[in-house]
Design a protein around this motif. Sequence first.
Motif, short mmCIF file in Angstrom:
data_model
loop_
_atom_site.label_atom_id
_atom_site.label_comp_id
_atom_site.label_asym_id
_atom_site.label_seq_id
_atom_site.Cartn_x
_atom_site.Cartn_y
_atom_site.Cartn_z
N GLY A 13 -9.50 23.83 8.86
CA GLY A 13 -9.37 25.09 9.50
C GLY A 13 -7.92 25.43 9.66
N ASP A 14 -7.64 26.49 9.50
CA ASP A 14 -6.25 26.92 9.50
C ASP A 14 -5.98 27.67 10.79
N GLY A 15 -4.86 27.37 11.41
CA GLY A 15 -4.54 28.05 12.65
C GLY A 15 -5.46 27.63 13.76
N GLY A 16 -6.22 26.53 13.56
CA GLY A 16 -7.21 26.10 14.53
C GLY A 16 -6.58 25.43 15.72
N ALA A 17 -7.32 25.41 16.83
CA ALA A 17 -6.87 24.74 18.04
C ALA A 17 -7.41 23.33 18.06
N SER A 18 -6.67 22.44 18.69
CA SER A 18 -7.12 21.07 18.86
C SER A 18 -7.07 20.69 20.31
N SER A 19 -7.68 19.56 20.65
CA SER A 19 -7.73 19.13 22.04
C SER A 19 -6.43 18.49 22.47
N GLY A 20 -5.55 18.20 21.55
CA GLY A 20 -4.27 17.61 21.90
C GLY A 20 -4.34 16.10 22.06
N ALA A 34 -15.67 19.68 3.14
CA ALA A 34 -16.22 20.44 4.26
C ALA A 34 -16.95 21.67 3.75
N ALA A 35 -16.37 22.34 2.77
CA ALA A 35 -17.00 23.54 2.22
C ALA A 35 -18.34 23.22 1.58
N ALA A 36 -18.50 21.99 1.10
CA ALA A 36 -19.75 21.60 0.48
C ALA A 36 -20.91 21.56 1.46
N SER A 37 -20.61 21.61 2.77
CA SER A 37 -21.66 21.60 3.79
C SER A 37 -22.36 22.94 3.90
N PHE A 38 -21.81 23.96 3.27
CA PHE A 38 -22.33 25.31 3.40
C PHE A 38 -23.01 25.76 2.12
N PRO A 39 -23.99 26.68 2.26
CA PRO A 39 -24.47 27.30 3.49
C PRO A 39 -25.26 26.31 4.36
N VAL A 40 -25.27 26.59 5.66
CA VAL A 40 -25.98 25.72 6.59
C VAL A 40 -26.73 26.59 7.60
N THR A 41 -27.91 26.13 8.00
CA THR A 41 -28.69 26.81 9.03
C THR A 41 -29.00 25.81 10.13
N VAL A 42 -28.59 26.13 11.35
CA VAL A 42 -28.86 25.26 12.50
C VAL A 42 -29.79 26.02 13.43
N SER A 43 -31.01 25.55 13.55
CA SER A 43 -32.00 26.24 14.36
C SER A 43 -31.72 26.05 15.84
N THR A 52 -22.65 30.82 6.08
CA THR A 52 -22.57 30.73 4.63
C THR A 52 -21.32 30.02 4.11
N SER A 53 -20.26 29.99 4.94
CA SER A 53 -19.00 29.38 4.50
C SER A 53 -18.26 28.84 5.73
N PRO A 54 -17.25 27.99 5.53
CA PRO A 54 -16.53 27.43 6.68
C PRO A 54 -15.98 28.52 7.59
N PRO A 55 -16.32 28.52 8.88
CA PRO A 55 -15.84 29.56 9.79
C PRO A 55 -14.31 29.56 9.89
#
Length: 328
Positions: A13-20, A34-43, A52-55
């Motif tokens: 993720g770019d520009g993402g925040a971390s817990s430090g 990571a991109a290979a995990s998509f598309p994904v559906t979490v009920s 459909t793609s990495p957020p």
Amino acid sequence: MGAALALSGCSSGDGGASSGDGKSGGSGRTAQAAAASFPVTVSGKEGAAKVTSPPKRVAACGYLRDTDLALALGAPLVLATKNAVFPSGLAPWQKPASQPVLVGTAAGMPFEKIAAARPDLILAGDDYQLHDHYAKFAHLAPTLSYRKGVGQDSWDEMARRAGDTLGRREQADALVADVREKITDVREQHPELRGRTFTFGPVVGGDVFTIKSADDAGAQFFGQLGMTLSPKVTSLEDSATAGRAAVAKERLDLLDADVVILAFDTPQGREEFEAQPLFKELKAVRRGSYIGLDMATAIALGFPSVLSLPYGLDAVVPELSEAAKRNA
């Protein structure tokens, strides 16, 4: 929703925040993996999150733990709900590498501000009004719901579900394993906790509340240390939040257990409550098996996540150990 009210069951993720903490910035997976995990559906109970793609723009719109999970997993967090208990709007264990937009919810969920942040994923599994909010959230972006119900999913399940939605399941699994190892270490190093009964809840504005369900996330936390929720509170009526009950001031005896754990919204409130004769008469108080917590520590334990649990363990275990030993 104020943290004290939510803990009490007044419902609240770019520009993402971390817990430090040096762990959440990456899972060792490549962007391609990571991109290979998509598309994904979490009920979920309120609906399915279809991603459909990495957020690239994540909004954490639940009470507390959605922000925890976004930070712990290094998600590109652009917006989060403000926690009114803490002056900065963030809990002490929430340390983003870059500051997300913080939005207040005292006047209701600010859907216009959320829309302005242009999220491509909304984490809302910790939203206590998700049943009413879900359709509006889902109109803006795929939205992760709780699986069983508000406050009913375990901390490790919440981490894995967020990991699946973000395409970071391996990272989520590693975080869960780390926290479980810490909990196991505490349990093994403190056998005095095993089998001890407990009660746990806040005193807010002079009103007393307690967790009454063993399925509550806070009760599960103490259960993982080998402790058992006191049977005195399990038959009490639910308050506005399932699994949490109000305790009348003349029935403070219901709180008595091997260890009594209470949290306070103000120092003055704690002083006034602890001065009450009925409270002083509790067996746990008389033998020194009572623990008074600040609200931050109580929230870390009452709303456990892979980010808050290490903070809460470090803060409470020394006192918990001493309180349990006084039952010998």
